[in-house]
Scaffold this motif. Structure first.
Motif, PDB file in Angstrom:
ATOM      1  N   UNK A 164     -68.159  19.764  62.708  1.00 54.11           N
ATOM      2  CA  UNK A 164     -68.522  19.369  64.074  1.00 54.11           C
ATOM      3  C   UNK A 164     -69.908  18.736  64.119  1.00 54.11           C
ATOM      4  N   UNK A 165     -70.852  19.286  63.364  1.00 57.75           N
ATOM      5  CA  UNK A 165     -72.216  18.762  63.362  1.00 57.75           C
ATOM      6  C   UNK A 165     -72.321  17.407  62.671  1.00 57.75           C
ATOM      7  N   UNK A 166     -71.696  17.287  61.506  1.00 54.81           N
ATOM      8  CA  UNK A 166     -71.816  16.055  60.733  1.00 54.81           C
ATOM      9  C   UNK A 166     -70.874  14.956  61.211  1.00 54.81           C
ATOM     10  N   UNK A 167     -69.800  15.348  61.899  1.00 53.68           N
ATOM     11  CA  UNK A 167     -68.826  14.345  62.359  1.00 53.68           C
ATOM     12  C   UNK A 167     -68.585  14.550  63.855  1.00 53.68           C
ATOM     13  N   UNK A 168     -67.586  15.395  64.201  1.00 53.58           N
ATOM     14  CA  UNK A 168     -67.312  15.674  65.611  1.00 53.58           C
ATOM     15  C   UNK A 168     -66.324  16.835  65.722  1.00 53.58           C
ATOM     16  N   UNK A 169     -66.180  17.356  66.940  1.00 56.22           N
ATOM     17  CA  UNK A 169     -65.282  18.488  67.190  1.00 56.22           C
ATOM     18  C   UNK A 169     -63.820  18.124  66.934  1.00 56.22           C
ATOM     19  N   UNK A 170     -63.456  16.918  67.244  1.00 56.15           N
ATOM     20  CA  UNK A 170     -62.070  16.477  67.052  1.00 56.15           C
ATOM     21  C   UNK A 170     -61.675  16.556  65.570  1.00 56.15           C
ATOM     22  N   UNK A 171     -62.551  16.106  64.694  1.00 56.24           N
ATOM     23  CA  UNK A 171     -62.275  16.171  63.255  1.00 56.24           C
ATOM     24  C   UNK A 171     -62.209  17.617  62.793  1.00 56.24           C
ATOM     25  N   UNK A 172     -63.096  18.446  63.319  1.00 56.86           N
ATOM     26  CA  UNK A 172     -63.079  19.863  62.966  1.00 56.86           C
ATOM     27  C   UNK A 172     -61.740  20.502  63.354  1.00 56.86           C
ATOM     28  N   UNK A 173     -61.259  20.188  64.547  1.00 59.10           N
ATOM     29  CA  UNK A 173     -59.969  20.716  65.006  1.00 59.10           C
ATOM     30  C   UNK A 173     -58.826  20.222  64.126  1.00 59.10           C
ATOM     31  N   UNK A 174     -58.892  18.974  63.710  1.00 58.24           N
ATOM     32  CA  UNK A 174     -57.852  18.414  62.834  1.00 58.24           C
ATOM     33  C   UNK A 174     -57.806  19.161  61.499  1.00 58.24           C
ATOM     34  N   UNK A 175     -58.977  19.429  60.925  1.00 62.48           N
ATOM     35  CA  UNK A 175     -59.019  20.142  59.647  1.00 62.48           C
ATOM     36  C   UNK A 175     -58.516  21.569  59.829  1.00 62.48           C
ATOM     37  N   UNK A 176     -58.862  22.209  60.943  1.00 61.88           N
ATOM     38  CA  UNK A 176     -58.335  23.560  61.228  1.00 61.88           C
ATOM     39  C   UNK A 176     -56.811  23.553  61.202  1.00 61.88           C
ATOM     40  N   UNK A 177     -56.218  22.541  61.835  1.00 59.72           N
ATOM     41  CA  UNK A 177     -54.756  22.437  61.857  1.00 59.72           C
ATOM     42  C   UNK A 177     -54.218  22.165  60.461  1.00 59.72           C
ATOM     43  N   UNK A 178     -54.852  21.263  59.737  1.00 62.86           N
ATOM     44  CA  UNK A 178     -54.391  20.888  58.394  1.00 62.86           C
ATOM     45  C   UNK A 178     -54.368  22.065  57.431  1.00 62.86           C
ATOM     46  N   UNK A 179     -55.349  22.959  57.543  1.00 61.16           N
ATOM     47  CA  UNK A 179     -55.433  24.085  56.600  1.00 61.16           C
ATOM     48  C   UNK A 179     -54.777  25.353  57.158  1.00 61.16           C
ATOM     49  N   UNK A 180     -54.086  25.208  58.293  1.00 61.24           N
ATOM     50  CA  UNK A 180     -53.350  26.311  58.938  1.00 61.24           C
ATOM     51  C   UNK A 180     -54.259  27.457  59.399  1.00 61.24           C
ATOM     52  N   UNK A 181     -55.474  27.119  59.782  1.00 60.85           N
ATOM     53  CA  UNK A 181     -56.405  28.147  60.244  1.00 60.85           C
ATOM     54  C   UNK A 181     -55.880  28.866  61.482  1.00 60.85           C
ATOM     55  N   UNK A 182     -55.206  28.151  62.365  1.00 66.02           N
ATOM     56  CA  UNK A 182     -54.678  28.780  63.584  1.00 66.02           C
ATOM     57  C   UNK A 182     -53.583  29.795  63.264  1.00 66.02           C
ATOM     58  N   UNK A 183     -52.857  29.580  62.172  1.00 64.81           N
ATOM     59  CA  UNK A 183     -51.857  30.562  61.738  1.00 64.81           C
ATOM     60  C   UNK A 183     -52.541  31.859  61.311  1.00 64.81           C
ATOM     61  N   UNK A 184     -53.657  31.730  60.632  1.00 70.04           N
ATOM     62  CA  UNK A 184     -54.435  32.908  60.229  1.00 70.04           C
ATOM     63  C   UNK A 184     -54.935  33.654  61.466  1.00 70.04           C
ATOM     64  N   UNK A 185     -55.495  32.929  62.420  1.00 74.61           N
ATOM     65  CA  UNK A 185     -55.958  33.562  63.663  1.00 74.61           C
ATOM     66  C   UNK A 185     -54.816  34.276  64.374  1.00 74.61           C
TER      67      UNK A 185
END
Length: 192
Positions: A164-185
């Motif tokens: 989020x700091x180096x790029x943006x929140x949108x990219x951070x959210x995309x990576x969260x989805x790509x690595x299945x972080x929401x499944x872990x949560x």
């Protein structure tokens, strides 16, 4: 300008170093693994050997927006004892560039004198070895340009913060989805 330099010394915590490296590279953030030794091969605290992208003498330090110190032992102690590393951390701080550390990594920030009056977190108990012992019991703490995190399982959350700091929140959210972080949560919530 490149984004983040990750300093490595024998005894680094592999989850903390490589998760940040991996997730930021997935986000197309320019990250370099840099050995502070005289050779590129660095061995983690659990015996995993990796080859750094560069030696410290091969990079132009001013070309980076931030510096990252992974934890691990004896890696954090080794980095703390390195006068050049302490100077770099101090230089980044005085230039208002990002200074990031996780787990025992804040030992390096303390040795460089940049934690004096800053809010920070670290692996519980590490604060007992620091000049500033006022650890905040939060998983990630940001105080101006200083960002600290608790430990290995928090590396993902720290990575998302840095994206989020180096790029943006949108990219951070995309990576969260790509690595299945929401499944872990979701799994954690299900078991609570």
């Amino acid at each position: 300008m490149r984004d983040l330099i990750i300093l490595l010394e024998d005894g680094f915590e592999e989850i903390e170093a490589l998760t940040i490296n991996d997730y930021l590279r997935r986000a197309e953030i320019e990250v370099d693994l840099v050995s502070v030794k005289n050779v590129r091969e660095v061995e983690s605290s659990h015996g995993v050997k990796i080859i750094a992208d560069y030696l410290l003498d091969e990079v132009k330090i001013d070309d980076y927006r931030g510096i990252y110190i992974p934890g691990g032992q004896p890696g954090s102690t080794n980095l703390s004892n390195n006068s050049r590393v302490r100077e770099l951390v101090s230089m980044y701080d005085s230039s208002d560039k990002y200074v990031v550390a996780i787990c025992a990594g804040p030992m390096v920030l303390d040795a460089a004198g940049v934690l004096k009056s800053k809010k920070f977190t670290c692996y519980p108990g590490v604060e007992n070895r620091l000049t500033n012992q006022d650890r905040i019991d939060e998983i990630v703490v940001e105080d101006e340009n200083i960002i600290t995190a608790m430990g290995p399982s928090i590396a993902q959350i720290l990575a998302f913060k840095l994206i989020s700091l180096f790029k943006d929140d949108e990219t951070s959210e995309k990576i969260k989805k790509d690595v299945l972080f929401y499944e872990l949560e979701r799994e954690i919530r299900k078991n609570d």
